[in-house]
Design a protein around this motif. Structure first.
Motif, PDB file in Angstrom:
ATOM      1  N   ILE A  23       0.841  -1.207   0.000  1.00 30.54           N
ATOM      2  CA  ILE A  23       0.000   0.000   0.000  1.00 30.54           C
ATOM      3  C   ILE A  23       0.872   1.251   0.000  1.00 30.54           C
ATOM      4  CG2 ILE A  23      -1.658   1.319   1.373  1.00 30.54           C
ATOM      5  CD1 ILE A  23      -2.827  -1.392   2.268  1.00 30.54           C
ATOM      6  N   ASN A  24       1.936   1.243   0.800  1.00 30.76           N
ATOM      7  CA  ASN A  24       2.857   2.382   0.835  1.00 30.76           C
ATOM      8  C   ASN A  24       3.451   2.648  -0.543  1.00 30.76           C
ATOM      9  OD1 ASN A  24       2.506   2.898   3.521  1.00 30.76           O
ATOM     10  ND2 ASN A  24       4.397   1.925   4.166  1.00 30.76           N
ATOM     11  N   LYS A  25       3.823   1.578  -1.206  1.00 30.67           N
ATOM     12  CA  LYS A  25       4.455   1.728  -2.520  1.00 30.67           C
ATOM     13  C   LYS A  25       3.502   2.373  -3.519  1.00 30.67           C
ATOM     14  CE  LYS A  25       7.335  -0.778  -5.724  1.00 30.67           C
ATOM     15  NZ  LYS A  25       7.947  -2.048  -6.067  1.00 30.67           N
ATOM     16  N   LEU A  26       2.219   2.060  -3.406  1.00 29.60           N
ATOM     17  CA  LEU A  26       1.236   2.616  -4.326  1.00 29.60           C
ATOM     18  C   LEU A  26       0.834   4.047  -3.976  1.00 29.60           C
ATOM     19  CD1 LEU A  26      -1.150  -0.446  -4.717  1.00 29.60           C
ATOM     20  CD2 LEU A  26       0.447   0.441  -6.408  1.00 29.60           C
ATOM     21  N   LEU A  27       0.676   4.340  -2.700  1.00 23.98           N
ATOM     22  CA  LEU A  27       0.068   5.601  -2.295  1.00 23.98           C
ATOM     23  C   LEU A  27       1.039   6.695  -1.862  1.00 23.98           C
ATOM     24  CD1 LEU A  27      -2.972   4.280  -0.242  1.00 23.98           C
ATOM     25  CD2 LEU A  27      -2.915   5.020  -2.615  1.00 23.98           C
ATOM     26  N   ILE A  28       2.113   6.302  -1.207  1.00 17.71           N
ATOM     27  CA  ILE A  28       3.034   7.294  -0.645  1.00 17.71           C
ATOM     28  C   ILE A  28       4.172   7.547  -1.632  1.00 17.71           C
ATOM     29  CG2 ILE A  28       4.573   7.791   1.279  1.00 17.71           C
ATOM     30  CD1 ILE A  28       2.800   6.058   3.018  1.00 17.71           C
ATOM     31  N   PRO A  29       4.498   8.812  -1.848  1.00 15.33           N
ATOM     32  CA  PRO A  29       5.545   9.135  -2.823  1.00 15.33           C
ATOM     33  C   PRO A  29       6.920   8.649  -2.374  1.00 15.33           C
ATOM     34  CG  PRO A  29       4.953  11.089  -1.580  1.00 15.33           C
ATOM     35  CD  PRO A  29       3.975  10.014  -1.198  1.00 15.33           C
ATOM     36  N   GLY A  30       7.722   8.267  -3.359  1.00 12.93           N
ATOM     37  CA  GLY A  30       9.103   7.879  -3.096  1.00 12.93           C
ATOM     38  C   GLY A  30      10.002   9.085  -3.305  1.00 12.93           C
ATOM     39  N   PHE A  31      10.676   9.521  -2.261  1.00 11.45           N
ATOM     40  CA  PHE A  31      11.473  10.741  -2.341  1.00 11.45           C
ATOM     41  C   PHE A  31      12.845  10.514  -2.954  1.00 11.45           C
ATOM     42  CE2 PHE A  31       8.592  11.758   1.288  1.00 11.45           C
ATOM     43  CZ  PHE A  31       7.873  12.731   0.631  1.00 11.45           C
ATOM     44  N   THR A  32      13.336   9.286  -2.949  1.00 10.27           N
ATOM     45  CA  THR A  32      14.665   9.054  -3.502  1.00 10.27           C
ATOM     46  C   THR A  32      14.665   9.224  -5.016  1.00 10.27           C
ATOM     47  OG1 THR A  32      14.229   6.688  -3.562  1.00 10.27           O
ATOM     48  CG2 THR A  32      15.379   7.519  -1.645  1.00 10.27           C
ATOM     49  N   LYS A  33      13.565   8.900  -5.658  1.00 10.36           N
ATOM     50  CA  LYS A  33      13.489   9.068  -7.107  1.00 10.36           C
ATOM     51  C   LYS A  33      13.467  10.541  -7.496  1.00 10.36           C
ATOM     52  CE  LYS A  33      11.080   4.731  -7.822  1.00 10.36           C
ATOM     53  NZ  LYS A  33       9.820   4.097  -8.186  1.00 10.36           N
ATOM     54  N   LYS A  34      12.965  11.371  -6.579  1.00 15.72           N
ATOM     55  CA  LYS A  34      12.888  12.812  -6.845  1.00 15.72           C
ATOM     56  C   LYS A  34      14.174  13.531  -6.466  1.00 15.72           C
ATOM     57  CE  LYS A  34       7.935  12.864  -6.208  1.00 15.72           C
ATOM     58  NZ  LYS A  34       6.803  13.337  -5.413  1.00 15.72           N
ATOM     59  N   GLY A  35      15.111  12.808  -5.885  1.00 11.81           N
ATOM     60  CA  GLY A  35      16.395  13.392  -5.530  1.00 11.81           C
ATOM     61  C   GLY A  35      16.336  14.270  -4.294  1.00 11.81           C
ATOM     62  N   LEU A  36      15.495  13.902  -3.318  1.00 13.98           N
ATOM     63  CA  LEU A  36      15.357  14.680  -2.089  1.00 13.98           C
ATOM     64  C   LEU A  36      16.603  14.525  -1.229  1.00 13.98           C
ATOM     65  CD1 LEU A  36      13.508  16.335  -0.145  1.00 13.98           C
ATOM     66  CD2 LEU A  36      12.873  14.138   0.841  1.00 13.98           C
ATOM     67  N   ASP A  37      17.139  15.656  -0.789  1.00 18.49           N
ATOM     68  CA  ASP A  37      18.269  15.650   0.135  1.00 18.49           C
ATOM     69  C   ASP A  37      17.708  15.514   1.550  1.00 18.49           C
ATOM     70  OD1 ASP A  37      20.717  15.888   1.341  1.00 18.49           O
ATOM     71  OD2 ASP A  37      20.928  18.038   0.962  1.00 18.49           O
ATOM     72  N   ILE A  38      18.100  14.464   2.248  1.00 14.24           N
ATOM     73  CA  ILE A  38      17.551  14.172   3.574  1.00 14.24           C
ATOM     74  C   ILE A  38      17.803  15.324   4.547  1.00 14.24           C
ATOM     75  CG2 ILE A  38      17.695  12.609   5.557  1.00 14.24           C
ATOM     76  CD1 ILE A  38      16.324  11.306   3.284  1.00 14.24           C
TER      77      ILE A  38
END
Length: 49
Positions: free
Chosen positions: A12-27
């Motif tokens: 469910i997380n994979k479908l609904l919650i955005p993945g920030f690593t693909k967007k290049g988010l700096d932690i």
């Protein structure tokens, strides 16, 4: 039983919650809500493995 629950939550997380690593988010520059989502995804993934 509990592991199956976490596996379902991970899907469910994979479908609904955005993945920030693909967007290049700096932690180090992530906002608090983004850190909360990252923490939740880590918790679910860790428990599903």
């Amino acid at each position: 039983m509990q592991k199956q629950l976490f596996k379902i939550l991970a899907k469910i997380n994979k479908l609904l919650i955005p993945g920030f690593t693909k967007k290049g988010l700096d932690i180090s520059k992530a906002k608090k809500w983004q850190m909360a989502i990252i923490g939740w995804r880590y918790f679910v993934t860790k428990n599903s493995l």
